[in-house]
Design a protein around this motif. Structure first.
Motif, PDB file in Angstrom:
ATOM      1  N   MET A   1       0.819  -1.079  -0.040  1.00 14.12           N
ATOM      2  CA  MET A   1      -0.005   0.037   0.048  1.00 14.12           C
ATOM      3  C   MET A   1       0.848   1.195   0.005  1.00 14.12           C
ATOM      4  SD  MET A   1      -2.838   1.376   3.163  1.00 14.12           S
ATOM      5  CE  MET A   1      -1.674   0.649   4.487  1.00 14.12           C
ATOM      6  N   ASN A   2       0.695   2.242  -0.905  1.00 13.56           N
ATOM      7  CA  ASN A   2       1.138   3.347  -0.925  1.00 13.56           C
ATOM      8  C   ASN A   2       0.487   4.522   0.083  1.00 13.56           C
ATOM      9  OD1 ASN A   2       2.897   2.338  -2.627  1.00 13.56           O
ATOM     10  ND2 ASN A   2       2.271   3.328  -4.283  1.00 13.56           N
ATOM     11  N   ILE A   3       1.364   5.415   0.639  1.00 13.97           N
ATOM     12  CA  ILE A   3       0.686   6.469   1.643  1.00 13.97           C
ATOM     13  C   ILE A   3       1.522   7.841   1.340  1.00 13.97           C
ATOM     14  CG2 ILE A   3      -0.292   4.673   3.344  1.00 13.97           C
ATOM     15  CD1 ILE A   3       2.056   6.063   5.236  1.00 13.97           C
ATOM     16  N   CYS A  18       5.370   6.970   0.606  1.00 14.13           N
ATOM     17  CA  CYS A  18       5.782   5.789   0.993  1.00 14.13           C
ATOM     18  C   CYS A  18       5.125   4.386   0.587  1.00 14.13           C
ATOM     19  CB  CYS A  18       6.207   5.511   2.629  1.00 14.13           C
ATOM     20  SG  CYS A  18       7.190   6.722   3.111  1.00 14.13           S
ATOM     21  N   ASN A  19       5.740   3.248   0.315  1.00  9.51           N
ATOM     22  CA  ASN A  19       5.329   2.171   0.157  1.00  9.51           C
ATOM     23  C   ASN A  19       5.450   1.293   1.576  1.00  9.51           C
ATOM     24  OD1 ASN A  19       5.664  -1.236  -0.707  1.00  9.51           O
ATOM     25  ND2 ASN A  19       4.233  -0.032  -1.994  1.00  9.51           N
ATOM     26  N   ILE A  20       4.307   0.815   2.005  1.00  6.27           N
ATOM     27  CA  ILE A  20       4.366   0.108   3.301  1.00  6.27           C
ATOM     28  C   ILE A  20       3.760  -1.419   2.773  1.00  6.27           C
ATOM     29  CG2 ILE A  20       3.198  -0.260   5.461  1.00  6.27           C
ATOM     30  CD1 ILE A  20       2.747   2.598   5.636  1.00  6.27           C
ATOM     31  N   LEU A  21       4.889  -2.466   3.152  1.00  5.21           N
ATOM     32  CA  LEU A  21       4.424  -4.010   2.998  1.00  5.21           C
ATOM     33  C   LEU A  21       4.888  -4.594   4.204  1.00  5.21           C
ATOM     34  CD1 LEU A  21       3.746  -5.978   0.979  1.00  5.21           C
ATOM     35  CD2 LEU A  21       5.978  -5.830   0.141  1.00  5.21           C
ATOM     36  N   ASP A  22       4.453  -5.350   4.667  1.00  2.00           N
ATOM     37  CA  ASP A  22       4.898  -6.081   6.043  1.00  2.00           C
ATOM     38  C   ASP A  22       5.485  -5.343   7.094  1.00  2.00           C
ATOM     39  OD1 ASP A  22       3.913  -8.651   4.587  1.00  2.00           O
ATOM     40  OD2 ASP A  22       5.848  -8.775   3.668  1.00  2.00           O
ATOM     41  N   ASN A  23       4.691  -4.373   7.553  1.00  2.00           N
ATOM     42  CA  ASN A  23       5.161  -3.616   8.491  1.00  2.00           C
ATOM     43  C   ASN A  23       6.493  -2.789   8.268  1.00  2.00           C
ATOM     44  OD1 ASN A  23       3.146  -3.566  10.080  1.00  2.00           O
ATOM     45  ND2 ASN A  23       3.745  -5.627  11.102  1.00  2.00           N
ATOM     46  N   GLN A  24       7.087  -2.725   7.040  1.00  2.00           N
ATOM     47  CA  GLN A  24       8.053  -1.860   6.744  1.00  2.00           C
ATOM     48  C   GLN A  24       7.774  -1.072   5.652  1.00  2.00           C
ATOM     49  OE1 GLN A  24      11.112  -4.844   5.469  1.00  2.00           O
ATOM     50  NE2 GLN A  24      11.642  -5.519   7.357  1.00  2.00           N
ATOM     51  N   LEU A  28       9.294   6.234  -1.302  1.00  6.60           N
ATOM     52  CA  LEU A  28       9.222   6.495  -2.843  1.00  6.60           C
ATOM     53  C   LEU A  28       9.589   7.857  -3.344  1.00  6.60           C
ATOM     54  CD1 LEU A  28       5.794   4.464  -3.248  1.00  6.60           C
ATOM     55  CD2 LEU A  28       8.305   3.579  -3.446  1.00  6.60           C
ATOM     56  N   LEU A  29       9.128   8.953  -2.797  1.00  8.74           N
ATOM     57  CA  LEU A  29       9.327  10.298  -2.886  1.00  8.74           C
ATOM     58  C   LEU A  29       9.349  11.070  -1.913  1.00  8.74           C
ATOM     59  CD1 LEU A  29       9.039  12.369  -5.270  1.00  8.74           C
ATOM     60  CD2 LEU A  29       6.561  12.437  -4.955  1.00  8.74           C
ATOM     61  N   GLN A  30      10.037  12.177  -1.757  1.00  6.22           N
ATOM     62  CA  GLN A  30      10.244  13.352  -0.929  1.00  6.22           C
ATOM     63  C   GLN A  30      10.369  14.564  -1.680  1.00  6.22           C
ATOM     64  OE1 GLN A  30      13.376  12.020   1.738  1.00  6.22           O
ATOM     65  NE2 GLN A  30      11.816  12.096   3.325  1.00  6.22           N
ATOM     66  N   TYR A  31       9.389  15.514  -1.412  1.00 10.58           N
ATOM     67  CA  TYR A  31       9.360  16.769  -2.275  1.00 10.58           C
ATOM     68  C   TYR A  31       8.929  17.906  -1.248  1.00 10.58           C
ATOM     69  CZ  TYR A  31       8.405  19.646  -6.410  1.00 10.58           C
ATOM     70  OH  TYR A  31       8.538  20.815  -7.414  1.00 10.58           O
ATOM     71  N   LYS A  32       9.222  18.987  -1.517  1.00  9.07           N
ATOM     72  CA  LYS A  32       8.868  20.218  -0.811  1.00  9.07           C
ATOM     73  C   LYS A  32       8.759  21.381  -1.694  1.00  9.07           C
ATOM     74  CE  LYS A  32      12.186  20.054   2.302  1.00  9.07           C
ATOM     75  NZ  LYS A  32      13.111  20.379   3.107  1.00  9.07           N
ATOM     76  N   VAL A  33       7.659  22.190  -1.298  1.00  8.76           N
ATOM     77  CA  VAL A  33       7.485  23.645  -1.913  1.00  8.76           C
ATOM     78  C   VAL A  33       7.712  24.429  -0.981  1.00  8.76           C
ATOM     79  CG1 VAL A  33       5.976  22.775  -3.719  1.00  8.76           C
ATOM     80  CG2 VAL A  33       4.922  23.378  -1.789  1.00  8.76           C
ATOM     81  N   ALA A  34       7.766  25.694  -1.264  1.00  9.52           N
ATOM     82  CA  ALA A  34       7.819  26.965  -0.217  1.00  9.52           C
ATOM     83  C   ALA A  34       6.961  27.946  -0.580  1.00  9.52           C
ATOM     84  CB  ALA A  34       9.449  27.459  -0.090  1.00  9.52           C
ATOM     85  N   PRO A  35       5.598  28.033  -0.243  1.00 10.52           N
ATOM     86  CA  PRO A  35       4.770  29.069  -0.473  1.00 10.52           C
ATOM     87  C   PRO A  35       4.735  30.170   0.388  1.00 10.52           C
ATOM     88  CG  PRO A  35       3.358  27.124   0.748  1.00 10.52           C
ATOM     89  CD  PRO A  35       5.088  26.697   0.456  1.00 10.52           C
TER      90      PRO A  35
END
Length: 67
Positions: A1-3, A18-24, A28-35
Motif C-alpha cells: 500500500m502506498n501512502i 512511502c510504500n508499506i509492506l509487511d510493517n516495513q 518512494l518520493l520526498q518533495y517540498k514547496v515553499a509557499p
C-alpha cells in the motif's frame, strides 16, 4: 500500500510518499514547496489573500506529485 504524508508548515510544505509492506516502509518520493505563508503578516495572526493563494498553488503541486 502506498501512502502520502503532507506536513504543512508556515513556510514550507513537505511531502513524503512511502510504500508499506509487511510493517516495513520504503520511501518512494520526498518533495517540498515553499509557499511562504508567513510572509506579510503571520506575526499578526493573519494570512493575506496572496499567501492563501500561494498555499493553494503549493498544495496543487503536491497533489500532482502524488498522482
Amino acid at each position: 500500500m502506498n501512502i502520502a504524508v503532507i506536513d504543512l508548515g508556515t513556510n514550507t510544505f513537505n511531502l513524503t510518499v512511502c510504500n508499506i509492506l509487511d510493517n516495513q516502509y520504503t520511501v518512494l518520493l520526498q518533495y517540498k514547496v515553499a509557499p511562504k505563508l508567513g510572509k506579510e503578516g503571520i506575526h499578526l495572526g493573519i494570512l493575506h489573500a496572496d499567501a492563501i493563494e500561494r498555499g493553494i498553488q503549493g498544495m496543487q503541486v503536491l497533489v500532482e506529485k502524488i498522482k
